[in-house]
Structures are given as C-alpha cells and as structure tokens.
Enzyme design. Structure first.
Site, PDB file in Angstrom:
ATOM      1  N   ASP A  86       0.810  -0.435  -7.872  1.00 25.49           N
ATOM      2  CA  ASP A  86       1.770  -0.654  -6.788  1.00 25.49           C
ATOM      3  C   ASP A  86       3.098  -0.054  -7.264  1.00 25.49           C
ATOM      4  O   ASP A  86       3.782  -0.629  -8.108  1.00 25.49           O
ATOM      5  CB  ASP A  86       1.926  -2.145  -6.497  1.00 25.49           C
ATOM      6  CG  ASP A  86       2.921  -2.414  -5.391  1.00 25.49           C
ATOM      7  OD1 ASP A  86       2.762  -1.839  -4.302  1.00 25.49           O
ATOM      8  OD2 ASP A  86       3.870  -3.194  -5.620  1.00 25.49           O
ATOM      9  N   ASP A 142       4.317  -7.639  -6.997  1.00 27.29           N
ATOM     10  CA  ASP A 142       3.976  -6.270  -7.379  1.00 27.29           C
ATOM     11  C   ASP A 142       2.616  -6.219  -8.071  1.00 27.29           C
ATOM     12  O   ASP A 142       1.789  -5.356  -7.768  1.00 27.29           O
ATOM     13  CB  ASP A 142       5.057  -5.686  -8.298  1.00 27.29           C
ATOM     14  CG  ASP A 142       6.435  -5.735  -7.667  1.00 27.29           C
ATOM     15  OD1 ASP A 142       6.641  -5.038  -6.658  1.00 27.29           O
ATOM     16  OD2 ASP A 142       7.299  -6.476  -8.169  1.00 27.29           O
ATOM     17  N   GLU A 194      -1.208   3.112  -3.652  1.00 25.00           N
ATOM     18  CA  GLU A 194      -0.888   2.990  -2.241  1.00 25.00           C
ATOM     19  C   GLU A 194      -0.114   4.227  -1.806  1.00 25.00           C
ATOM     20  O   GLU A 194       0.709   4.747  -2.548  1.00 25.00           O
ATOM     21  CB  GLU A 194      -0.012   1.740  -2.040  1.00 25.00           C
ATOM     22  CG  GLU A 194      -0.306   0.989  -0.792  1.00 25.00           C
ATOM     23  CD  GLU A 194       0.441  -0.325  -0.723  1.00 25.00           C
ATOM     24  OE1 GLU A 194      -0.212  -1.327  -0.389  1.00 25.00           O
ATOM     25  OE2 GLU A 194       1.653  -0.361  -0.981  1.00 25.00           O
TER      26      GLU A 194
END
Length: 162
Positions: A7, A140, A67
């Site tokens: 992330d 996170d 992502e």
C-alpha cells in the site's frame, strides 16, 4: 503461495505478506515503512526502496501486488504517490517477481464484497480472512494485506477461467 501486498504512500508505505492456498490465508508479516516528511522526496523514495528490498529478502514472496493510483483531487499528491508506486514496482521487478496491479475498487470488492467499503470494514474483513484475534492496527498495513488477498483471489479466478 506467498504474496507481498504493498500500500504505497510517501510518509507511510504499508506491506503485508500472506501465505495462501487460494481459500485459506495466513499472515506471515506486516508493517509500515515510515519516512521523514521533512526530507526531500528523493531520499524518502530511497528509504522506501530499501525497506521493500529488505521485506522481499527476508520473506521471499513468490508474487507481489500493488494498488493502482486512484484519481485524487490533489494532482501533486497523486504524482508523489505515483513516484512511490514506481519505486515499489522497481523493487518487485528487481526481485524477479510477477506483479499484480489492482484498483482500490477491485481490492475492496475482493475483500469486503463492496467497492465503496470504508477503511474500518476493510480492516475487519482482513482480520476475519486472516484468522487474526485483533485487527491490524495500521490502516496502511491492513490495506497492504487486503491487496495481497485480492491478488490471491484474482489469481484463483484466473486459474479457474482457463
């Protein structure tokens, strides 16, 4: 299979390493690579790269996933995030791993079943899917685990679709 989820963030880059057989998932490691917001971006990117290389060397995942950059209202923030994502992709490529890339919508759909889920819903589902007694405190790190779970789920459907 062992998967590293990442992330990306300029101040806090979360990571999560999971083991999965496609149905059951187990947490191997999770954490956050923190950088100093007062440092130049180039130095922060170096710290993130160093941290990811360390995670890759220690946990030896077979796959990795990140992502996609979401469309932010602040273009400057989106550009910085794209730089971090590039560093993550480089570290994964250097390790010779296949990389999965997923939109935030895809990650939330895979983990929660709803693409507009809130952070707390993602944390609760990550806890449940990994069989943990408590949620992962860092959003996170939890999001990184969600990215890894998404990758395993998508790989499973890709295998079935063949």
């Amino acid at each position: 299979m062992r998967v590293l989820g990442i992330d990306c963030g300029t101040e806090r880059t979360g990571y999560g390493v999971i083991e999965s057989d496609g149905r059951r998932h187990k947490l191997v490691a999770t954490g956050v690579i923190k950088t100093n917001p007062r440092q130049d971006l180039a130095l922060r990117l170096c710290d993130i790269a160093k941290g990811l290389r360390s995670v890759l060397a220690e946990h030896r995942p077979e796959f990795a996933a990140v992502e996609d950059v979401f469309f932010a209202q602040n273009a400057k923030s989106a550009l910085k995030l794209a730089h971090v994502r590039g560093v993550a992709m480089l570290a994964v490529a250097e390790a010779g791993l296949e990389l999965g890339e997923y939109s935030p919508l895809e990650v939330k759909m895979s983990v929660v079943g709803y693409g507009r889920a809130e952070k707390q819903q993602v944390q609760l589902m990550v806890k449940s899917l990994l069989g943990l007694s408590e949620i992962i405190a860092s959003e996170d790190a939890s999001d990184a685990c969600a990215v890894a779970i998404c990758h395993v789920t998508r790989m499973g459907t890709a295998v079935v679709a063949r």
